[in-house]
Design an enzyme around this catalytic site. Structure first.
Site, PDB file in Angstrom:
ATOM      1  N   ARG A 163       2.300  -7.785   6.857  1.00  0.00           N
ATOM      2  CA  ARG A 163       0.957  -8.192   7.282  1.00  0.00           C
ATOM      3  C   ARG A 163       0.388  -7.245   8.341  1.00  0.00           C
ATOM      4  NH1 ARG A 163       1.118 -14.079   9.368  1.00  0.00           N
ATOM      5  NH2 ARG A 163       2.264 -14.252   7.410  1.00  0.00           N
TER       6      ARG A 163
ATOM      7  N   ASP B 236      10.107  -9.366  -6.900  1.00  0.00           N
ATOM      8  CA  ASP B 236       9.049  -9.448  -5.913  1.00  0.00           C
ATOM      9  C   ASP B 236       8.231 -10.694  -6.297  1.00  0.00           C
ATOM     10  OD1 ASP B 236       7.127  -8.628  -3.943  1.00  0.00           O
ATOM     11  OD2 ASP B 236       5.864  -8.007  -5.619  1.00  0.00           O
TER      12      ASP B 236
ATOM     13  N   ASP C 136       5.681  -4.855  -8.454  1.00  0.00           N
ATOM     14  CA  ASP C 136       4.344  -4.330  -8.769  1.00  0.00           C
ATOM     15  C   ASP C 136       3.906  -3.315  -7.702  1.00  0.00           C
ATOM     16  OD1 ASP C 136       3.915  -6.210  -6.662  1.00  0.00           O
ATOM     17  OD2 ASP C 136       1.785  -6.241  -7.182  1.00  0.00           O
TER      18      ASP C 136
ATOM     19  N   ASN D 174       4.999 -16.044   3.713  1.00  0.00           N
ATOM     20  CA  ASN D 174       4.515 -17.262   3.044  1.00  0.00           C
ATOM     21  C   ASN D 174       5.245 -17.523   1.730  1.00  0.00           C
ATOM     22  OD1 ASN D 174       2.199 -18.025   4.803  1.00  0.00           O
ATOM     23  ND2 ASN D 174       1.467 -15.993   4.241  1.00  0.00           N
TER      24      ASN D 174
ATOM     25  N   GLY E 128       3.392  -4.920  -1.044  1.00  0.00           N
ATOM     26  CA  GLY E 128       4.762  -4.798  -0.532  1.00  0.00           C
ATOM     27  C   GLY E 128       4.845  -4.516   0.955  1.00  0.00           C
TER      28      GLY E 128
ATOM     29  N   ASP F  58       4.533 -11.679  -4.877  1.00  0.00           N
ATOM     30  CA  ASP F  58       3.085 -11.461  -4.992  1.00  0.00           C
ATOM     31  C   ASP F  58       2.788 -10.375  -6.033  1.00  0.00           C
ATOM     32  OD1 ASP F  58       2.421 -13.228  -2.838  1.00  0.00           O
ATOM     33  OD2 ASP F  58       2.963 -11.674  -1.401  1.00  0.00           O
TER      34      ASP F  58
END
Ligand code: BG6
Ligand code: MG
Length: 212
Positions: free
Chosen positions: A49, A9, A171, A119, A46, A11
């Site tokens: 948006r 992952d 995370d 992004n 996860g 972020d």
């Protein structure tokens, strides 16, 4: 090595954009007069948006927003978020993460990104990893975000590796669940640490080396 590939992952694992997500959502929530804190933010890990926005709007009393208004709000948040991302540079990639990735590569493992973010490529380029990974699966090539496993299955497919030979590093509890349903082992870091569905707990990023 136990695995043929590791899917990371982005972020909150490779770099700490999770804090920038928090700041950008917080500004939007304040503008809407909606309560928002780090605990609610953890539910957004996860999650796409638009789904994140829906979680924030759970606390919007009385007002009903149209689809267009929601799209506008999500875009507003994304603009704030991208402004924050401009501050990022290769210095936001920790030496520990870099050394661990480099070592895994020397061991012949394929390394991929499995992120819900649209992004992801921008972030990788900010931190100097735009050409590092063997495959990138992100929010632009999926229709369902974590806990659906699509993003990890696509990463495995791009790498040409069977899901059972992949380990996921996450995370987000949603990400651990996504890995579990398709038989991928998982390492939980940060907020996901201690989650019983994870195969391993990773007290720090380099702990991957004990299990890979
Ligand atoms: C995930 C984050 O990586 O990407 C989520 O954990 C975020 O919090 C999601 O909502 C989508 O990100 P973006 O950059 O496409 O808005
Ligand atoms: Mg994450």
């Amino acid at each position: 090595m136990k695995y043929k590939a590791i899917i990371f992952d982005l972020d909150g694992v490779i770099c700490h954009t999770d804090h920038y997500h928090y700041l950008a959502w917080k500004q939007l929530a304040d503008k809407l007069g909606v309560y928002f804190d780090e605990t609610i933010n953890n539910r957004l890990r996860g999650v796409s948006r638009m789904e994140s926005l829906e979680i924030i709007l759970e606390r919007l009393d009385g007002r009903v927003l149209t689809k267009e208004e929601k799209v506008e709000l999500a875009e507003e948040k994304n603009e704030r978020y991208k402004e924050l991302l401009k501050k990022m540079s290769p210095q936001d990639l920790s030496q520990e993460v870099k050394d661990t990735l480099d070592f895994l590569r020397t061991q012949g493992l394929k390394l991929a990104i499995g992120s819900s973010s649209k992004n992801a490529r921008l972030i990788l380029s900010q931190i100097g990893l735009e050409n590092f990974f063997d495959a990138i699966s992100d929010g632009n090539n999926i229709t369902m975000s974590k806990p659906h496993p699509e993003v990890f299955l696509k990463a495995a497919e791009y790498l040409g590796i069977e899901p059972k030979d992949c380990m996921v590093v996450e995370d987000a509890k949603a990400g651990i669940e996504a890995a579990t349903v398709v038989g991928m082992d998982s390492g939980a870091i940060g907020d996901a640490c201690g989650y019983q569905l994870a195969t391993y707990d990773l007290p720090k990023f380099s702990s991957i080396l004990c299990f890979a």
